[in-house]
Design an enzyme around this catalytic site. Structure first.
Site, PDB file in Angstrom:
ATOM      1  N   GLY A  12       0.827  -1.209   0.000  1.00 22.58           N
ATOM      2  CA  GLY A  12       0.000   0.000   0.000  1.00 22.58           C
ATOM      3  C   GLY A  12       0.853   1.248   0.000  1.00 22.58           C
ATOM      4  N   LEU A  13       1.117   1.774  -1.215  1.00 21.07           N
ATOM      5  CA  LEU A  13       2.063   2.885  -1.340  1.00 21.07           C
ATOM      6  C   LEU A  13       1.362   4.239  -1.528  1.00 21.07           C
ATOM      7  CD1 LEU A  13       4.867   1.167  -3.436  1.00 21.07           C
ATOM      8  CD2 LEU A  13       4.935   1.796  -1.015  1.00 21.07           C
ATOM      9  N   ALA A  14       0.287   4.471  -0.776  1.00 20.48           N
ATOM     10  CA  ALA A  14      -0.234   5.833  -0.679  1.00 20.48           C
ATOM     11  C   ALA A  14       0.728   6.608   0.229  1.00 20.48           C
ATOM     12  CB  ALA A  14      -1.649   5.815  -0.120  1.00 20.48           C
ATOM     13  N   ARG A  36      -1.026  -2.741  -5.171  1.00 19.60           N
ATOM     14  CA  ARG A  36      -1.962  -3.428  -6.071  1.00 19.60           C
ATOM     15  C   ARG A  36      -1.829  -2.903  -7.511  1.00 19.60           C
ATOM     16  NH1 ARG A  36      -8.293  -3.396  -4.590  1.00 19.60           N
ATOM     17  NH2 ARG A  36      -7.790  -1.191  -4.659  1.00 19.60           N
ATOM     18  N   THR A  37      -1.717  -1.567  -7.643  1.00 20.80           N
ATOM     19  CA  THR A  37      -1.378  -1.000  -8.958  1.00 20.80           C
ATOM     20  C   THR A  37       0.145  -1.081  -9.063  1.00 20.80           C
ATOM     21  OG1 THR A  37      -3.224   0.528  -8.712  1.00 20.80           O
ATOM     22  CG2 THR A  37      -1.650   1.011 -10.462  1.00 20.80           C
ATOM     23  N   LYS A  78      -6.974   1.008   2.465  1.00 18.48           N
ATOM     24  CA  LYS A  78      -8.250   1.499   2.983  1.00 18.48           C
ATOM     25  C   LYS A  78      -8.928   0.431   3.841  1.00 18.48           C
ATOM     26  CE  LYS A  78     -12.514   3.624   1.345  1.00 18.48           C
ATOM     27  NZ  LYS A  78     -13.389   3.836   0.194  1.00 18.48           N
ATOM     28  N   ALA A  79      -9.529   0.870   4.951  1.00 16.07           N
ATOM     29  CA  ALA A  79     -10.194  -0.071   5.859  1.00 16.07           C
ATOM     30  C   ALA A  79     -11.347  -0.774   5.158  1.00 16.07           C
ATOM     31  CB  ALA A  79     -10.719   0.690   7.080  1.00 16.07           C
ATOM     32  N   SER A 131      -0.781   7.166  14.092  1.00 16.98           N
ATOM     33  CA  SER A 131      -1.241   8.552  14.043  1.00 16.98           C
ATOM     34  C   SER A 131      -0.082   9.505  13.854  1.00 16.98           C
ATOM     35  CB  SER A 131      -1.983   8.910  15.334  1.00 16.98           C
ATOM     36  OG  SER A 131      -2.358  10.268  15.306  1.00 16.98           O
ATOM     37  N   LYS A 186      -6.876   3.666  18.859  1.00 14.93           N
ATOM     38  CA  LYS A 186      -6.717   4.642  17.761  1.00 14.93           C
ATOM     39  C   LYS A 186      -8.055   5.312  17.450  1.00 14.93           C
ATOM     40  CE  LYS A 186      -4.717   6.733  14.221  1.00 14.93           C
ATOM     41  NZ  LYS A 186      -5.637   7.132  13.245  1.00 14.93           N
ATOM     42  N   HIS A 189      -8.638   7.834  20.062  1.00 16.16           N
ATOM     43  CA  HIS A 189      -7.720   8.940  19.753  1.00 16.16           C
ATOM     44  C   HIS A 189      -8.350   9.849  18.707  1.00 16.16           C
ATOM     45  CE1 HIS A 189      -4.901  10.687  16.850  1.00 16.16           C
ATOM     46  NE2 HIS A 189      -4.082  10.897  17.849  1.00 16.16           N
ATOM     47  N   ASN A 190      -8.868   9.253  17.631  1.00 15.67           N
ATOM     48  CA  ASN A 190      -9.448  10.061  16.560  1.00 15.67           C
ATOM     49  C   ASN A 190     -10.705  10.792  17.038  1.00 15.67           C
ATOM     50  OD1 ASN A 190      -7.446   8.787  15.085  1.00 15.67           O
ATOM     51  ND2 ASN A 190      -8.714   8.533  13.283  1.00 15.67           N
ATOM     52  N   GLU A 193      -9.582  13.669  18.915  1.00 17.42           N
ATOM     53  CA  GLU A 193      -9.089  14.635  17.925  1.00 17.42           C
ATOM     54  C   GLU A 193     -10.253  15.461  17.369  1.00 17.42           C
ATOM     55  OE1 GLU A 193      -7.621  13.972  13.432  1.00 17.42           O
ATOM     56  OE2 GLU A 193      -6.422  12.873  14.905  1.00 17.42           O
ATOM     57  N   TYR A 194     -11.367  14.798  17.044  1.00 15.82           N
ATOM     58  CA  TYR A 194     -12.568  15.515  16.599  1.00 15.82           C
ATOM     59  C   TYR A 194     -12.955  16.551  17.655  1.00 15.82           C
ATOM     60  CZ  TYR A 194     -14.235  12.457  12.709  1.00 15.82           C
ATOM     61  OH  TYR A 194     -14.394  11.786  11.533  1.00 15.82           O
TER      62      TYR A 194
END
Length: 488
Positions: A12-14, A36-37, A78-79, A131, A186, A189-190, A193-194
């Site tokens: 996963g190279l995002a 994948r690509t 992506k989850a 994070s 996590k 945590h998010n 953060e919100y």
């Protein structure tokens, strides 16, 4: 490339995946990558990873062949279904004792399932929150691993090397707990953060509408705030955002449309709180505030129809500093409530799931590298070091002393907000929780009487032992049979 020579593989190279790879490379780990690509693999090797030890693979089979045993494969996709599909793609090439790490924002129940299902096949699964955004991934994120405890010794060295470090060099990464515990922490945590971002937004609007501060003045106020009790990443970046000018020299912030997006983790936190019957009100209001912001066209229409206060607040120069201090206190106190609520949720989830969470360790993991990093988290760590079984953060002397000291300023800030017609859902719900939590007798006795009246739901009495239930025939026409009840 020699087979079995790489320390870890990453799929996963995002941007997050790429930056984690470069971070690992900086720390002397040899990383094999796959995407994948497949063309993205060559692009990464020839561009961002040029001159590094990173090795490109063009199939899941090749990736697995490049790894030392036990193989360690980190997935940054992506989850959801994509994670399961990626796991399935490498499974045929793995052996018992190999390790799969999901570093995306997966729902904790998925990580519970994957830990069990892969464990049945002899594969060790780690569900890890990461994070810090792209900068954190590149130079030191906060890492929250959970899953199969047998995997921890095999990933600890890499994770703690690449994680952010606090002042004494302690890494912002430690084992969180079994199953989906890492992803649950996590998620909370998010959610926090919100809450932090919503609170800062409310402080901004109250000072803007109440005092008419300019963006440059805001930058000065937030820079000052960042030197004290509110010292944190989000306050720091806000001061920079306020000062940023557009190409025409005007403040860039004023040009940004006021509709906020979300990726779902805040919503998951609120849903989990409802499922567990925990009053995590501030995170819930923060999610709803984003939903309200998205109704931009309706709000524009409503602004022409619905009236607010006619008089503008008149604050003289001498009172400006006092007003700003009141808003600072509201922000600080509300932040304390949000974290206390987040920790209430962690304790409830720990009990329900049978996890063993190190709550002080969680504060340490959030102390650096992540989006909510702040001086304040050091105080939470100290509270749990002092009393690992602390029932509620608000019972710790640091927090109770600060709340008792600032609560009147917090109230005054909300009076200003009401008088000016400024929406403060997070400030307000935090104060409502504070006042509710410190109230020995709430009006739920009337609520229980109503429930018993219309639905025979029964009630307990103050002059009888807990767990003994009563039903009253309120009108003389009702029956003697009571209803069953459901407790969240």
């Amino acid at each position: 490339m020699e087979k079995g020579s790489c320390d870890i593989g990453l799929i996963g190279l995002a941007v997050m995946g790429q930056n984690l790879v470069l971070n690992m490379n900086d720390h002397g780990f040899k990383v094999a990558v796959f995407n994948r690509t497949v063309s993205k693999v060559d692009d990464f090797i020839n561009e961002e990873a040029k001159g590094t030890e990173v090795v490109g693979a063009h199939s899941p089979e090749e990736l697995c062949s490049l790894l030392k045993t036990p193989r360690r494969i980190m997935i940054m996709v992506k989850a959801g279904d994509v994670v399961d599909a990626t796991i399935e793609s490498v499974l045929p090439y793995l052996e018992k004792g190999d390790i799969i790490i999901d570093g995306g924002n997966s729902l904790y129940t998925d990580s519970n399932r994957r830990t069990k299902d892969l464990g049945d096949k002899g594969i060790l699964f780690v569900g890890s929150g990461v994070s810090g955004g792209e900068e954190g991934a590149r130079f030191g994120p906060s890492i929250m691993p959970g899953g199969n405890p047998e995997a921890w010794p095999h990933v600890k060295g890499i994770f703690q090397a690449i994680a952010a470090k606090v002042e004494d060099g302690t890494p912002c990464c430690d084992w969180v707990g079994e199953g989906g515990a890492g992803h649950y922490v996590k998620m909370v945590h998010n959610g926090i953060e919100y809450g932090d971002m919503q609170l800062i937004g409310e402080a901004y609007q109250l000072l803007k509408d109440g005092l008419g501060l300019t963006p440059d003045e805001f930058s000065e106020v937030f820079t000052e705030w960042n030197k004290g009790e509110l010292d944190s990443f989000l306050i720091e970046i806000s001061s920079i955002i306020f000062a940023k000018k557009d190409e025409d020299g005007t403040p860039l912030l004023d040009k940004i449309l006021d509709t906020a997006g979300q990726k779902g983790t805040g919503k998951w936190t609120a849903i989990s709180a409802l499922d567990l019957g925990m009053p995590v009100t501030l995170i819930g209001e923060s999610v709803f505030a984003r939903c309200l912001s998205a109704l931009k066209d309706e709000r524009v229409t409503a602004s022409k129809i619905l009236e607010g206060p006619k008089e503008k607040l008149s604050v003289d120069q001498a009172s400006r500093a006092e007003f700003i201090e009141q808003v600072r206190c509201a922000l600080y106190c509300s932040k304390m409530i949000s974290y206390a609520q987040g920790y209430m949720l962690l304790r409830a989830a720990e009990k329900e799931q049978g996890w063993h969470l190190n709550l002080g360790g969680v504060a340490l993991m959030w102390r650096g590298g992540c989006i909510i990093r702040s001086v304040f988290l050091g105080d939470i760590k100290k509270a749990y070091d002092k009393d690992p079984n602390l029932q509620n953060l608000l019972f710790d002397s640091f927090f109770s002393t600060a709340l008792n000291k600032y609560q009147m300023n917090w109230r005054k800030a909300l009076v200003h907000a009401i008088e000016a017609g400024v929406p403060t859902p997070a400030f307000s719900t935090a104060l409502a929780f504070y006042d509710g939590y410190r109230t020995e007798r709430l009006p739920a006795n009337l609520l229980q009487a109503q429930r018993d009246f219309f639905g025979a739901h029964t009630y307990e009495r103050v002059d009888e032992p807990r767990g003994k239930f009563f039903h009253t025939n309120w009108t003389g026409r009702g029956g003697r049979v009571s209803s069953t009840t459901y407790n969240a």
